[in-house]
Each structure stands twice: as structure tokens, then as C-alpha cells.
Design a protein around this motif. Sequence first.
Motif, PDB file in Angstrom:
ATOM      1  N   GLY A  75     -11.372   0.244  -0.780  1.00 25.77           N
ATOM      2  CA  GLY A  75     -10.282  -0.561  -1.300  1.00 25.77           C
ATOM      3  C   GLY A  75      -8.942   0.021  -0.905  1.00 25.77           C
ATOM      4  O   GLY A  75      -8.847   1.161  -0.438  1.00 25.77           O
ATOM      5  N   ALA A  76      -7.890  -0.770  -1.064  1.00 29.45           N
ATOM      6  CA  ALA A  76      -6.533  -0.308  -0.789  1.00 29.45           C
ATOM      7  C   ALA A  76      -5.579  -0.971  -1.760  1.00 29.45           C
ATOM      8  O   ALA A  76      -5.767  -2.134  -2.136  1.00 29.45           O
ATOM      9  CB  ALA A  76      -6.134  -0.627   0.655  1.00 29.45           C
ATOM     10  N   ASP A  77      -4.561  -0.222  -2.181  1.00 32.19           N
ATOM     11  CA  ASP A  77      -3.592  -0.754  -3.128  1.00 32.19           C
ATOM     12  C   ASP A  77      -2.273  -0.003  -2.972  1.00 32.19           C
ATOM     13  O   ASP A  77      -2.252   1.148  -2.509  1.00 32.19           O
ATOM     14  CB  ASP A  77      -4.110  -0.615  -4.565  1.00 32.19           C
ATOM     15  N   LEU A  78      -1.177  -0.649  -3.363  1.00 33.51           N
ATOM     16  CA  LEU A  78       0.142  -0.025  -3.285  1.00 33.51           C
ATOM     17  C   LEU A  78       0.305   1.102  -4.304  1.00 33.51           C
ATOM     18  O   LEU A  78       1.147   1.997  -4.127  1.00 33.51           O
ATOM     19  CB  LEU A  78       1.213  -1.096  -3.504  1.00 33.51           C
ATOM     20  N   ASN A  79      -0.488   1.080  -5.352  1.00 32.77           N
ATOM     21  CA  ASN A  79      -0.443   2.101  -6.404  1.00 32.77           C
ATOM     22  C   ASN A  79      -0.608   3.505  -5.807  1.00 32.77           C
ATOM     23  O   ASN A  79      -1.622   3.792  -5.169  1.00 32.77           O
ATOM     24  CB  ASN A  79      -1.561   1.829  -7.415  1.00 32.77           C
ATOM     25  N   PRO A  80       0.380   4.414  -5.991  1.00 25.35           N
ATOM     26  CA  PRO A  80       0.274   5.758  -5.401  1.00 25.35           C
ATOM     27  C   PRO A  80      -0.802   6.622  -6.040  1.00 25.35           C
ATOM     28  O   PRO A  80      -1.205   7.634  -5.466  1.00 25.35           O
ATOM     29  CB  PRO A  80       1.670   6.346  -5.630  1.00 25.35           C
ATOM     30  N   ILE A 117       5.707 -15.952 -10.680  1.00 22.47           N
ATOM     31  CA  ILE A 117       4.745 -15.803 -11.768  1.00 22.47           C
ATOM     32  C   ILE A 117       5.137 -14.674 -12.731  1.00 22.47           C
ATOM     33  O   ILE A 117       4.560 -14.516 -13.799  1.00 22.47           O
ATOM     34  CB  ILE A 117       3.320 -15.587 -11.219  1.00 22.47           C
ATOM     35  N   ARG A 118       6.133 -13.875 -12.314  1.00 20.84           N
ATOM     36  CA  ARG A 118       6.721 -12.837 -13.175  1.00 20.84           C
ATOM     37  C   ARG A 118       5.712 -11.767 -13.597  1.00 20.84           C
ATOM     38  O   ARG A 118       5.642 -11.386 -14.761  1.00 20.84           O
ATOM     39  CB  ARG A 118       7.378 -13.482 -14.399  1.00 20.84           C
ATOM     40  N   ILE A 119       4.926 -11.308 -12.644  1.00 25.07           N
ATOM     41  CA  ILE A 119       4.048 -10.155 -12.884  1.00 25.07           C
ATOM     42  C   ILE A 119       4.354  -9.109 -11.825  1.00 25.07           C
ATOM     43  O   ILE A 119       3.735  -9.089 -10.760  1.00 25.07           O
ATOM     44  CB  ILE A 119       2.551 -10.544 -12.846  1.00 25.07           C
ATOM     45  N   PRO A 120       5.326  -8.226 -12.066  1.00 25.18           N
ATOM     46  CA  PRO A 120       5.586  -7.137 -11.118  1.00 25.18           C
ATOM     47  C   PRO A 120       4.527  -6.053 -11.270  1.00 25.18           C
ATOM     48  O   PRO A 120       3.915  -5.901 -12.342  1.00 25.18           O
ATOM     49  CB  PRO A 120       6.969  -6.634 -11.546  1.00 25.18           C
ATOM     50  N   ALA A 122       4.724  -2.629  -9.055  1.00 25.26           N
ATOM     51  CA  ALA A 122       5.451  -1.366  -8.903  1.00 25.26           C
ATOM     52  C   ALA A 122       6.515  -1.259  -9.993  1.00 25.26           C
ATOM     53  O   ALA A 122       7.306  -2.171 -10.196  1.00 25.26           O
ATOM     54  CB  ALA A 122       6.093  -1.289  -7.525  1.00 25.26           C
ATOM     55  N   GLY A 123       6.496  -0.162 -10.716  1.00 23.67           N
ATOM     56  CA  GLY A 123       7.442   0.030 -11.795  1.00 23.67           C
ATOM     57  C   GLY A 123       7.002  -0.570 -13.109  1.00 23.67           C
ATOM     58  O   GLY A 123       7.681  -0.436 -14.122  1.00 23.67           O
ATOM     59  N   SER A 124       5.852  -1.258 -13.104  1.00 20.68           N
ATOM     60  CA  SER A 124       5.335  -1.870 -14.323  1.00 20.68           C
ATOM     61  C   SER A 124       3.898  -1.427 -14.583  1.00 20.68           C
ATOM     62  O   SER A 124       3.610  -0.773 -15.577  1.00 20.68           O
ATOM     63  CB  SER A 124       5.401  -3.401 -14.217  1.00 20.68           C
ATOM     64  N   MET A 125       3.011  -1.744 -13.647  1.00 21.18           N
ATOM     65  CA  MET A 125       1.617  -1.314 -13.783  1.00 21.18           C
ATOM     66  C   MET A 125       1.452   0.164 -13.422  1.00 21.18           C
ATOM     67  O   MET A 125       0.519   0.821 -13.865  1.00 21.18           O
ATOM     68  CB  MET A 125       0.720  -2.162 -12.883  1.00 21.18           C
ATOM     69  N   LYS A 135      10.145  -2.645  -3.206  1.00 22.12           N
ATOM     70  CA  LYS A 135      10.600  -3.414  -2.051  1.00 22.12           C
ATOM     71  C   LYS A 135       9.434  -4.061  -1.306  1.00 22.12           C
ATOM     72  O   LYS A 135       9.616  -5.066  -0.611  1.00 22.12           O
ATOM     73  CB  LYS A 135      11.387  -2.518  -1.099  1.00 22.12           C
ATOM     74  N   CYS A 136       8.253  -3.474  -1.424  1.00 25.77           N
ATOM     75  CA  CYS A 136       7.065  -3.998  -0.733  1.00 25.77           C
ATOM     76  C   CYS A 136       6.038  -4.560  -1.707  1.00 25.77           C
ATOM     77  O   CYS A 136       4.892  -4.809  -1.323  1.00 25.77           O
ATOM     78  CB  CYS A 136       6.435  -2.906   0.128  1.00 25.77           C
ATOM     79  N   ASP A 137       6.446  -4.742  -2.964  1.00 24.43           N
ATOM     80  CA  ASP A 137       5.569  -5.321  -3.976  1.00 24.43           C
ATOM     81  C   ASP A 137       5.637  -6.837  -3.866  1.00 24.43           C
ATOM     82  O   ASP A 137       6.659  -7.451  -4.163  1.00 24.43           O
ATOM     83  CB  ASP A 137       6.031  -4.856  -5.365  1.00 24.43           C
ATOM     84  N   LEU A 138       4.555  -7.463  -3.416  1.00 29.69           N
ATOM     85  CA  LEU A 138       4.541  -8.912  -3.241  1.00 29.69           C
ATOM     86  C   LEU A 138       4.880  -9.639  -4.533  1.00 29.69           C
ATOM     87  O   LEU A 138       5.455 -10.728  -4.513  1.00 29.69           O
ATOM     88  CB  LEU A 138       3.174  -9.378  -2.728  1.00 29.69           C
TER      89      LEU A 138
END
Length: 316
Positions: A75-80, A117-120, A122-125, A135-138
Motif C-alpha cells: 500500500g501507499a499513502d501520504l501519511n508520513p 466534500i470537506r474531509i482534509p 494532512a493536518g487532520s487525520m 499542498k499535495c492532499d487531494l
Amino acid sequence: MNRNEIIARLMENDSTVLSFPDRGPWGDPKYRGNCSGWYQAFLIWKYKVKKFAELFAGSGTGFDVAKDMKIGYVGADLNPTPVRPGILCVNAVTDEVPIQFTDADFLFMHPPYGAEIRIPYAGSMYPDPSGELSKCDLGQMPWETFMKALNGIVMKYFASLQSGARMGILMGDVRRNGLHSMLTDIVKPGGLEQVLIKMQHNTCSGGRSYSSKNFVPIVHEYILILKKIAPYILDFQIPLKKKLDIRDSRSATWRDVVFAVLKKLGRASSLSNIYREVEGYAKAYSNPHWKDKVRQVLQMYPDFVSESRGIWSLAA
């Protein structure tokens, strides 16, 4: 969960309309925007998947499902700080496709649905102290920016697949500031094998009542199944949006044009006013006798009524 038990449940839902009210024992139900693991399980079972790759891996649902289905997973995700050991930290917008994805026979993605849809994420989850991930969070991109970025990701990841592999994209419609549909706006590479309907359950909007009689609540999403046919050739369909004035259209008839003119003017109008609305447009340029044509159309069709000499309106 036992693989045989999973398959027995899936066999009860073997159709193009998939409905699983419970999410199963996989992933984190508190992670906003994630889906029931039964849908990943269905795809793994139906397409006899041996290695399941997942982009936007989020809460780890796909990892958990693949483990119970006893198949390979990446899998891959933006989550660091990914939530499962099989999930890589990848920026899908800027990074290359991880080499671990290239031998998967099925690539699944359930992307965010844009800022509407207002579900960010990065910075939220997960934390984003520098703001760079956002900046790269769809999920934080306005629709057109979001779809352009997503289509680039789809093409990049589809190109990395081996010939014969499949891609499954779970997507939905968003009704906020108008209707936005991923199904109509998304690029479709390769061969389109199937469009599955995923019924929605336990949504935040499910308990709301709506006063508008013509408002139809959205209760489904789509799963698009695409197959890579050849190793080199990438066939793809991409939506093309254009805007054309009917007065410049080759396909519009003169009746269409005159009707549109009188509708726009909104009242009984003189021939000179009608001419003024058409003059200078392609429809007039293409016919040296266009004024004669306008008068002919006004006299031919019951849509138009002569109020007095040289004054015309639309029929009531």
C-alpha cells in the motif's frame, strides 16, 4: 476473519450492485472517508488476485483484508507514519510509482473526493506541521485542480502495471456547489471491463431530511474496473469540456438559433433586434443570405408568432 467465511459472504453479493451494510473487522471505522473492507475482499475474490496494491491506503483496511484473504499486499499513502507495516509513505502527486507496485495484478484506489466534500487528511487525520503535505492532499484541492491531479496519478500508476493487470477505482458524486461526478470527469485508461455500483450505508447525510422535492439523495458510489491490455500501448478516454455559442454551431439549425435569440430577448422583438443578435457569428458568415433565412424561419414554424409587421415573439 476466516477466508472461507469471507468468500461465503461475498457469494451472496455476486452482482454488479454491491451492498455490505457492515464494514467488517478491517481498518479503523473512525478514519473519515474510508470504505467497508468487503469491497476490497470482493475484488480480490472476483478477480482471483494474488498481489493486491492499494493507493490512498489510509486506515489500513486493504492491508487487513489482504491478510485475511491470504494474498500479497503493498500500500501507499501520504501519511508520513503509515498505520500498517505494508503501507509505504508516498506522495502520489510528485513521487514515482514504488517498485513494489509493479508486479501487482490488481491496483485499488479510493481517492479523496476534493475539497468540496470537506474531509482534509494532512493536518487532520495525521500531523502536517510544515504544511507541505497539505499542498499535495487531494482532499484539500478544489474540484478542477483535484481531478487534474487525480487523472495524472491514474495514468502514472496504470502505466506501471504489468500487461493483464487491473485497476479498480472507487469513486462517487459530490453535490456541493453543484453536482461533481468523478465518473464523468475521470480519465479511463486501458480496457473498461466493468462498472460496479457500491451502495452506501451509515453515512453522515443518511439521516437528514430534505425540503426540496426534486432533491435526490446520493446513496451509491461506483467501482470502475480497468484492464491493461498491452505492455506498450496506453489507450485512454479523457473528458473534454468545451463551451460553444449556438450562433457559432454548425450542428444547430436556424430554427434553434432564432428560438434562442427570442428566448434571450424575452419579449416581442423587431427584425432589426433579431438580426443584431445573430450578426457577426459563424452562422451568419456561412450564409450570405442569412437575413432572408431568419425571416423564412420565422414564417415557417409555429414556434414563432408575428405580433405586427416586423415584430416577432415566441408562441405561448
